[in-house]
Design an enzyme around this catalytic site. Structure first.
Site, mmCIF file in Angstrom:
data_model
loop_
_atom_site.group_PDB
_atom_site.id
_atom_site.type_symbol
_atom_site.label_atom_id
_atom_site.label_comp_id
_atom_site.label_asym_id
_atom_site.label_seq_id
_atom_site.Cartn_x
_atom_site.Cartn_y
_atom_site.Cartn_z
ATOM 1 N N TYR A 132 43.555 53.597 45.581
ATOM 2 C CA TYR A 132 44.506 53.896 46.648
ATOM 3 C C TYR A 132 45.750 54.622 46.137
ATOM 4 C CZ TYR A 132 41.759 50.341 49.167
ATOM 5 O OH TYR A 132 40.745 49.624 49.751
ATOM 6 N N ASP A 212 30.673 41.822 42.690
ATOM 7 C CA ASP A 212 29.560 41.453 43.560
ATOM 8 C C ASP A 212 29.256 39.963 43.455
ATOM 9 O OD1 ASP A 212 28.869 42.004 40.937
ATOM 10 O OD2 ASP A 212 26.980 43.001 41.417
ATOM 11 N N ASP A 236 41.495 44.288 48.253
ATOM 12 C CA ASP A 236 41.524 44.570 49.689
ATOM 13 C C ASP A 236 40.299 43.963 50.369
ATOM 14 O OD1 ASP A 236 42.194 45.605 52.131
ATOM 15 O OD2 ASP A 236 41.818 47.695 51.605
ATOM 16 N N ASP A 240 40.032 40.078 52.659
ATOM 17 C CA ASP A 240 39.540 39.988 54.039
ATOM 18 C C ASP A 240 38.380 39.009 54.145
ATOM 19 O OD1 ASP A 240 41.434 41.694 54.955
ATOM 20 O OD2 ASP A 240 40.095 43.393 55.350
#
Length: 344
Positions: A132, A212, A236, A240
């Site tokens: 980002y 993962d 990020d 969530d």
């Protein structure tokens, strides 16, 4: 007196910010608010810039900024959102994204096994680098030969300081999450900094998972984690996921911090939700819990716990919005938390 900058923003942002400010006022923190109500998509559409240098001059002296949400369906790309969020994170060097996650009531968990529902952990996400960072570009855009590149940027300073912060907030353990087996250059840098951080904090238990494997472990037994530290993009996604395990993004608060300067930006993570904006049904709890993080940041841990206790009581009584199984509107759900604060 402490000044708190407030950016209500777009969509449901102003709707959830209002009850959050009511809670902030009820805490009596000896702070004044400076509301920048014009920092929104309307200003961006009219002028091409939402956050001016004059606005930044008002925000920089503030130890804390409360943000509602930014985003507008009239804008087809992410340039507007980045012009506010990325600008604030970079200008204030808010290198830590701090996402505590707690299950407020057993009925909110999607997990079948009761013994694994009680998630109570923190995601510490590097907040200014990674994918980002904005480094990259494209060529032959719009053709069949287009090439696009986004650079996953990591620096020794950026990685080392976020690892140290993760250790500083750990109660029992820190788990590094990366993909060093596949993303070799950045992965090797994170691993070297991780080993050095372990040496600096020898009394904290540590573990390491590839991203993962960490996602699978979170989905099956989130109680295994205390603090997870990771890069910008993995953090990020994982934050969530943990929010979903604790009742959804309607109760997910976050802090963007610079522990060195003492500045912080506090925001719910649910975004502007234009599909329900104006309906009066948005969940204000994430914004209210962001106020708890803000109070904690200002050295009022006692008041932060009062807010969390009031939220827990309101959730237990079912005095919540429809996304959490209740029937209250935004204002009524905020009033329910205020009532619990007064009752306590």
């Amino acid at each position: 007196m402490t000044t708190i900058a407030v950016i209500p923003g777009d969509g449901i942002g102003p709707e959830v910010t209002a009850p959050a400010l009511d809670v902030l006022d009820a805490l009596g923190l000896d702070a004044r608010t400076d509301v920048l109500g014009h920092v929104n998509a309307d200003t961006y559409l009219r002028t091409g810039r939402a956050l001016s240098e004059t606005d930044l001059d008002r925000i920089r002296p503030c130890r804390a900024t409360l943000l509602g949400a930014v985003g507008d369906p009239r804008l087809g790309d992410t340039a507007y959102v980045r012009s506010i969020l990325t600008t604030l994170r970079l200008e204030l060097d808010l290198y830590v994204n701090y996402r505590p996650v707690k299950l407020w009531h057993d009925r909110l968990s999607p997990l079948r096994e009761p013994s694994r529902r009680a998630v109570d952990c923190v995601i510490v996400r590097e907040n200014t680098e990674g994918l980002y960072s904005g480094v990259g570009g494209s060529t032959r855009t719009g053709t069949d030969h287009e090439i696009a590149m986004d650079v996953d940027l990591s620096t020794h300073q950026g990685v080392a300081r976020v690892l140290d912060f993760a250790f500083s907030v750990a109660r029992t353990s820190v788990c590094l999450v990366d993909k060093a087996n596949a993303v070799r250059n950045g992965g090797q840098l994170w691993q070297r900094c991780w080993r050095a951080a372990q040496d600096r904090h020898p009394h904290v238990a540590t573990s390491h998972l590839y991203v993962d494997a960490a996602a699978m472990r979170l989905a099956t037994d989130p109680t295994a984690f205390d603090v997870i530290v990771t890069n910008n993009s993995y953090g990020d996604i994982l934050s969530d996921l943990t929010a979903a395990l604790a009742g959804g993004i309607g109760v997910a608060a976050s802090a963007n911090l610079n522990p060195t300067t003492g500045q912080g930006l506090f925001e719910p993570v649910h975004g502007s939700a234009p599909d329900i904006a104006g309906a009066g049904t948005a969940n204000p709890l994430a914004a209210i819990l962001s106020v708890a993080l803000l109070a904690e940041h200002l050295g009022r841990a006692d008041q932060a716990e009062r807010v969390r206790g009031a939220v827990a009581a309101a959730v237990a009584r079912g005095h919540v919005t429809p996304d959490l199984g209740g029937s209250l509107g935004t204002k009524e759900a905020g009033a329910a938390v205020l009532a619990e604060l007064a009752r306590a």
